[in-house]
Design a protein around this motif. Sequence first.
Motif, mmCIF file in Angstrom:
data_model
loop_
_atom_site.group_PDB
_atom_site.id
_atom_site.type_symbol
_atom_site.label_atom_id
_atom_site.label_comp_id
_atom_site.label_asym_id
_atom_site.label_seq_id
_atom_site.Cartn_x
_atom_site.Cartn_y
_atom_site.Cartn_z
ATOM 1 N N ARG A 81 32.156 53.019 19.969
ATOM 2 C CA ARG A 81 30.785 52.534 19.830
ATOM 3 C C ARG A 81 30.477 51.495 20.910
ATOM 4 N NH1 ARG A 81 28.033 48.465 18.266
ATOM 5 N NH2 ARG A 81 29.809 47.249 17.544
ATOM 6 N N GLY A 111 27.786 51.693 24.082
ATOM 7 C CA GLY A 111 26.773 50.672 24.336
ATOM 8 C C GLY A 111 26.772 50.206 25.777
ATOM 9 N N ALA A 158 27.370 57.260 26.554
ATOM 10 C CA ALA A 158 26.226 56.702 25.823
ATOM 11 C C ALA A 158 25.650 57.709 24.840
ATOM 12 C CB ALA A 158 25.145 56.254 26.803
#
Length: 70
Positions: A9, A13, A68
């Motif tokens: 995650r 980002g 992403a």
Amino acid sequence: GVPTSEVLRMHAGVSAMWPQMAAAQTFDKLNLWDTSGSPGEKHLVASAEGGKITVHDQAVFEDFLAKAKA
């Protein structure tokens, strides 16, 4: 350790924000390094200055941006 899902995650980002930060000139200069090779070895993938992104390794940069969307 940090759960794999959290690491992925966070990587996603950074991949989403890097082009935005480069375009917005958040930093005077911004470099994207690939450090996945041998220990101590790094490879310049992309750089940005004045809102202009220069891609030095297209394949690795595309892989970075794809994180992403993962």
